[in-house]
Design a protein around this motif. Sequence first.
Motif, PDB file in Angstrom:
ATOM      1  N   VAL A  32     -10.109 -30.048  24.365  1.00 51.25           N
ATOM      2  CA  VAL A  32     -10.800 -29.009  23.604  1.00 51.25           C
ATOM      3  C   VAL A  32      -9.852 -28.634  22.482  1.00 51.25           C
ATOM      4  O   VAL A  32      -8.689 -29.036  22.498  1.00 51.25           O
ATOM      5  CB  VAL A  32     -11.153 -27.771  24.463  1.00 51.25           C
ATOM      6  CG1 VAL A  32     -12.155 -28.138  25.533  1.00 51.25           C
ATOM      7  CG2 VAL A  32      -9.926 -27.141  25.074  1.00 51.25           C
ATOM      8  N   PRO A  82     -14.415 -23.756  27.861  1.00 55.48           N
ATOM      9  CA  PRO A  82     -14.662 -25.164  27.502  1.00 55.48           C
ATOM     10  C   PRO A  82     -13.806 -26.162  28.280  1.00 55.48           C
ATOM     11  O   PRO A  82     -14.318 -27.189  28.740  1.00 55.48           O
ATOM     12  CB  PRO A  82     -14.343 -25.191  25.999  1.00 55.48           C
ATOM     13  CG  PRO A  82     -14.680 -23.809  25.530  1.00 55.48           C
ATOM     14  CD  PRO A  82     -14.292 -22.905  26.661  1.00 55.48           C
ATOM     15  N   SER A  95      -6.510 -20.747  27.511  1.00 51.87           N
ATOM     16  CA  SER A  95      -7.828 -21.400  27.529  1.00 51.87           C
ATOM     17  C   SER A  95      -8.429 -21.454  28.924  1.00 51.87           C
ATOM     18  O   SER A  95      -9.498 -22.002  29.116  1.00 51.87           O
ATOM     19  CB  SER A  95      -7.707 -22.818  26.967  1.00 51.87           C
ATOM     20  OG  SER A  95      -6.786 -23.565  27.745  1.00 51.87           O
ATOM     21  N   ALA A 121      -5.274 -28.676  25.980  1.00 52.29           N
ATOM     22  CA  ALA A 121      -5.832 -27.334  25.805  1.00 52.29           C
ATOM     23  C   ALA A 121      -4.718 -26.371  25.486  1.00 52.29           C
ATOM     24  O   ALA A 121      -3.592 -26.545  25.919  1.00 52.29           O
ATOM     25  CB  ALA A 121      -6.545 -26.883  27.080  1.00 52.29           C
TER      26      ALA A 121
END
Length: 460
Positions: A208, A29, A52, A48
Amino acid sequence: MSDQSFANLSLPPAQLKNLEHLGYREMTPIQALALPLALAGKDLIAQAKTGSGKTATFALPLLKQLNPRDFGTQALVLCPTRELATQVATEIRRLARYQQNIKVVTLCGGQSIGPQIGSLEHGAHIVVGTPGRIKDHLRKKTLSLKRAKCVVLDEADRMLEMGFIEDMRTIIEQTPASRQTLFFSATFPKDIKAISVQFQKDPEHVQVESLHNDQQIDQQFYICQKSERLESLVKLLCLHQPQAAVVFCNTKQATQQVCAHLREQGISASALHGDLEQRDRDQVLVQFKQLSCTVLVATDVAARGLDVDDLPLVVNYDLPRDAEVYVHRIGRTGRAGKAGFALSLLADSERYKFDAIADYQQRELEFEAVETLTVEAATIPAPPFVTLCIAGGRKEKVRPGDVLGALTGEAGINGKAVGKITVMDYVTYVAIERGQANKALKRLTDGKIKGRKFKVRKLR
């Protein structure tokens, strides 16, 4: 082709082929949100969590900007710890394989500055390092950032927590005003906003889920008297019998006290705190990752950069003062879709911390008395592996395959008994199944690696 495919990005065909070879199937993402903006040259604030895929999010744009024929430093990545800097540099080297002769140099404290100066004299396209050591090189004029096209602050919030704000400012001020500036941070405190206003041009802010999904982490709280906390910790470890666990304490003194008590109970434990020499710190982390030490007793600052993919258990021996720190601690378990487990001890006087954690997560949390638990085992098993330390590493051209060959050659030990092999600049660590450790030690001591004799010792 899916919307998350790297092929949708403006990347060279050779890099796309390299990404496929490295197992980068689809964008995470944060990559899907941030990469198109970063590749377009925009300044960025990206929120983030660790794990990630953020390293590729800044590495791909900075690699695309490089001129391989110019050996001046064209990109700088600042990290809070040596461990994170080493991980980031390793990943950038992998992502840079699609073009030849890209030089990535790591500059961190805890290492002799002489060899670093030597490396820089031969040129460095990309420098990855910690603020204190980067500042040292700038002061000595052994590093110039006048040709930097891109500056990355990785885990910017952690660098602030560790007191690096002025160093960060000093360093960025020595880079061209025309540079691209990328901030990566799990949280977005006001000091980060202040630095962003000062050094970024109309940054795009992408986010995210910045904290781990605590729904996949089973959180259990146990109330006990402060005087019974050590015994309660042993009780919890004996109940759950983890193959690996991180126990968090709020102070260095507590880590030493807890570690000593666990060892007295026959539990394999090592302390990790800010006062450790870098060599000892490396050794502790390697033993933990190689499953030759079961319990790592750590402070928050010391645990920065500790990245273990499959950590079954986190224990809060002390609850932190800040609920957000608690969520970061427990986020080290339950990664990559796996279920995680977090246990916490609290005294009656710490109920306010418990309430703050529940409020922060916006969920109901319960606690029970530790006396209600029934435990049959008196200790936990010894770790499955023993780590051997070989006095030779990358600088002596030692590779994992050389060590494996020396161990498993004619009438050697079974390759299945060899665990992780970690090669560092001047030492190599190899994990051996406990029952085969003495045989492996003798094999390496009596034999040769790459035709050379090396000193070998067994770590406790």
